[in-house]
Design an enzyme around this catalytic site. Structure first.
Site, PDB file in Angstrom:
ATOM      1  N   ASP A  14       0.986  -1.663  -0.111  1.00  0.00           N
ATOM      2  CA  ASP A  14      -0.471  -0.220   0.096  1.00  0.00           C
ATOM      3  C   ASP A  14       1.129   1.382  -0.244  1.00  0.00           C
ATOM      4  O   ASP A  14       1.236   2.242   0.683  1.00  0.00           O
ATOM      5  CB  ASP A  14      -0.718  -0.321   1.110  1.00  0.00           C
ATOM      6  N   GLU A 171     -10.852  -0.357  -4.173  1.00  0.00           N
ATOM      7  CA  GLU A 171     -10.742   0.737  -2.284  1.00  0.00           C
ATOM      8  C   GLU A 171      -9.459   1.420  -3.192  1.00  0.00           C
ATOM      9  O   GLU A 171      -9.150   1.635  -4.435  1.00  0.00           O
ATOM     10  CB  GLU A 171     -10.360  -0.616  -2.013  1.00  0.00           C
TER      11      GLU A 171
HETATM   12  C1  6LW Z   1      -5.470  -2.097   1.915  1.00  0.00           C
HETATM   13  C2  6LW Z   1      -6.736  -2.084   1.424  1.00  0.00           C
HETATM   14  C3  6LW Z   1      -6.402  -3.486   0.916  1.00  0.00           C
HETATM   15  O1  6LW Z   1      -5.795  -1.111   3.074  1.00  0.00           O
HETATM   16  O2  6LW Z   1      -5.359  -4.457   1.488  1.00  0.00           O
HETATM   17  O3  6LW Z   1      -5.711  -5.226  -0.880  1.00  0.00           O
HETATM   18  C4  6LW Z   1      -5.611  -3.016   2.926  1.00  0.00           C
HETATM   19  N1  6LW Z   1      -6.091  -4.046  -1.055  1.00  0.00           N
HETATM   20  O4  6LW Z   1      -6.338  -1.386  -0.078  1.00  0.00           O
HETATM   21  C5  6LW Z   1      -4.391  -3.639   3.096  1.00  0.00           C
HETATM   22  O5  6LW Z   1      -3.311  -3.918   2.521  1.00  0.00           O
END
Ligand code: 6LW
Length: 493
Positions: A14, A171
């Protein structure tokens, strides 16, 4: 100029990046580890210097009760009007919050908490307005935004900004401005093989956003044999020459079938060009380990290939060291003798165990401790490789039936097995030699046992982190009477 991916190897998912003058700053998520949110600095986007952590105090980072791979999820790092802002989410205690600093290498403020659902908060500053964009955990409106009052953490009324490309679980939103157009980067497909980066743009930070006709702008989905997989969760920056760059997470999978990865999700870099006002990552080609791109300044070829810790702990614990959740600081003493560990009743099978680790940053590496320890019956201390409480390997000195010995113990899900034993003195060299497939455990230079790396891999252990290597001590159900002194720790990849 040639450079190698990942630019920050080992468990660094991230990634979020910003530039101030000619210096780039980068942060990654840290989950149950303390201190939290590791920070790095670079002049050329490839040679990164660790400068500490944003969350260094229990008041900033309450991890009590945080399960493995919970705690701190994705951050966003930005600089505005002379102040650094880091916003993130503690999914185990409190939710979204941001901290501020004048110098990212210094102390960061106490949290300002922000009351909103979801994860992956982003901050975008325009004039006197700060836009808070986040994954809202709402399949009908996965990416929402609201105006944020930086003085209080109060949010205005949230509104959806984009429905996403094709995944209701979009996300990792980041809003970036380029030449008066506002771009929204989003991750879709989940953080494994289907992971992708999609883009949208608008004439206003609050939208409405239109999706890029060539989405996804980056994915390794459908490339099962690539060494690099799961590319996604990206952030954009531009260098002083006007060249744009994408940092993002990816995994390096073992070269053999079936595919596993145990180093965690790592931070990668690719150049970005623009066509018809849309970002094109790496000329539309898959990202590779060996890259050639116009880096913003000289890059010392040899500097990224060696990651080395060689310490007697005389100056304390370096910035590479992290604890699993908030540590009991009385259990760790550094000084002229080295690092003295006071083992508690907890073993590595449970939260609260005496353990401090640093990331495994390469498949091929060597780690070694020189340990001075004369255990009472059942006490143990040594060197551990930890993914979580249910998946860890260790080589440790203990006393069984009155005899002092070194043991190699594997914890793989429901199974725990001692796979090697050998007599040992009160001072022992305990080491691990690793390659892609195998950990070899050595005591005083002699191999005692081996274990497959795959059983610490994410595909087995699950989770969002990666293997951490470091010393541990335990009374295995009671507090250790004997102190374990780590006279020296060496890690080299
Ligand atoms: C992160 C989100 C994600 O906050 O996993 O797969 C979470 N995407 O963007 C933790 O890395």
């Amino acid at each position: 100029m040639q450079y190698e991916n990942p630019i920050i190897p080992g468990f660094h998912p991230d990634p979020t990046i910003c530039r101030v003058g000619e210096t780039f700053y980068l942060a990654t998520s840290s989950f149950e580890y303390f201190p939290g949110v590791p920070l790095y600095r670079s002049q050329n986007l490839v040679d990164w210097e660790p400068i500490g952590h944003a969350l260094t105090r229990d008041a900033q980072l309450p991890l009590e009760g945080a399960r493995s791979s919970m705690g701190i999820f994705a951050p966003t790092l930005r600089h505005h009007d002379g102040t650094f802002y880091l916003v993130t989410t503690n999914v185990s205690n409190g939710g979204h919050f941001f901290v501020t600093a004048d110098d990212p290498a210094g102390e960061w403020s106490d949290p300002t908490w922000v009351d909103a659902p979801g994860i992956d908060p982003d901050l975008f500053f325009e004039g006197d307005t700060c836009y808070f964009t986040y994954h809202a955990d709402d399949p009908d409106a996965p990416i929402k935004q609201a105006e944020l009052d930086l003085a209080t953490g109060e949010l205005g009324d949230p509104y959806p900004v984009w429905e996403g490309f094709r995944d209701p679980y979009a996300e990792a939103p980041h809003v970036i401005e380029r030449d008066g157009t506002y771009y929204l980067l989003v991750a879709e497909g989940g953080t494994h093989a289907g992971h992708m980066v999609v883009a949208a743009r608008a004439d206003d930070p609050a939208g409405p956003y239109e999706g890029c006709p060539d989405n996804p702008v980056l994915t390794h989905w459908g490339r099962p044999r690539d060494e690099i997989r799961a590319t996604g969760h990206a952030d954009l920056t531009v260098d002083t020459e006007g060249q744009w760059w994408l940092v993002f997470l990816g995994i390096r999978q073992h070269s053999m079938w079936p595919r596993f990865h145990h180093l965690g999700r790592e931070t990668f870099l690719a150049p970005v060009s623009w066509e018809d006002g849309w970002p094109v990552v790496n000329d539309g080609e898959p990202v590779t380990v060996e890259m050639d791109a116009p880096l913003p300044s000289e890059h010392r070829e040899e500097s990224t290939s060696v990651d080395r810790t060689d310490t007697t702990f005389a100056d304390g614990l370096g910035v590479e060291w992290e604890f699993r959740r908030n540590p009991d600081r009385e259990r760790y003493e550094t000084g002229p003798d080295g690092l003295t560990l006071h083992g508690g009743p907890e073993t590595l099978d449970e939260p609260g165990a005496t353990f401090v680790g640093r990331r495994q940053t390469a498949f091929d590496c060597h780690a070694e401790v020189t340990l001075d320890f004369d255990p009472d019956e059942g006490e143990e201390a040594g060197l551990a490789l930890v993914m979580n409480e249910d998946h860890h390997y260790q080589v440790g000195v203990t006393r069984r039936d009155g005899r002092r010995e070194a043991v190699v113990r594997l914890r793989i899900g429901d199974a725990t097995e001692v796979v090697g034993r050998t007599p040992v003195g009160t001072t022992a060299d305990l080491a691990v030699d690793a390659d892609t497939q195998t950990y070899r455990f050595l005591v005083d230079g002699e191999e005692v046992a081996t274990a497959s790396t795959r059983y610490l891999a994410t595909e087995v252990a699950d989770g969002f982190t990666g293997v951490m290597i470091g010393p541990y001590a335990t009374g295995r159900g009671r507090t250790c009477e004997s102190n374990a002194v780590v006279e020296r720790f060496v890690y080299e990849s």
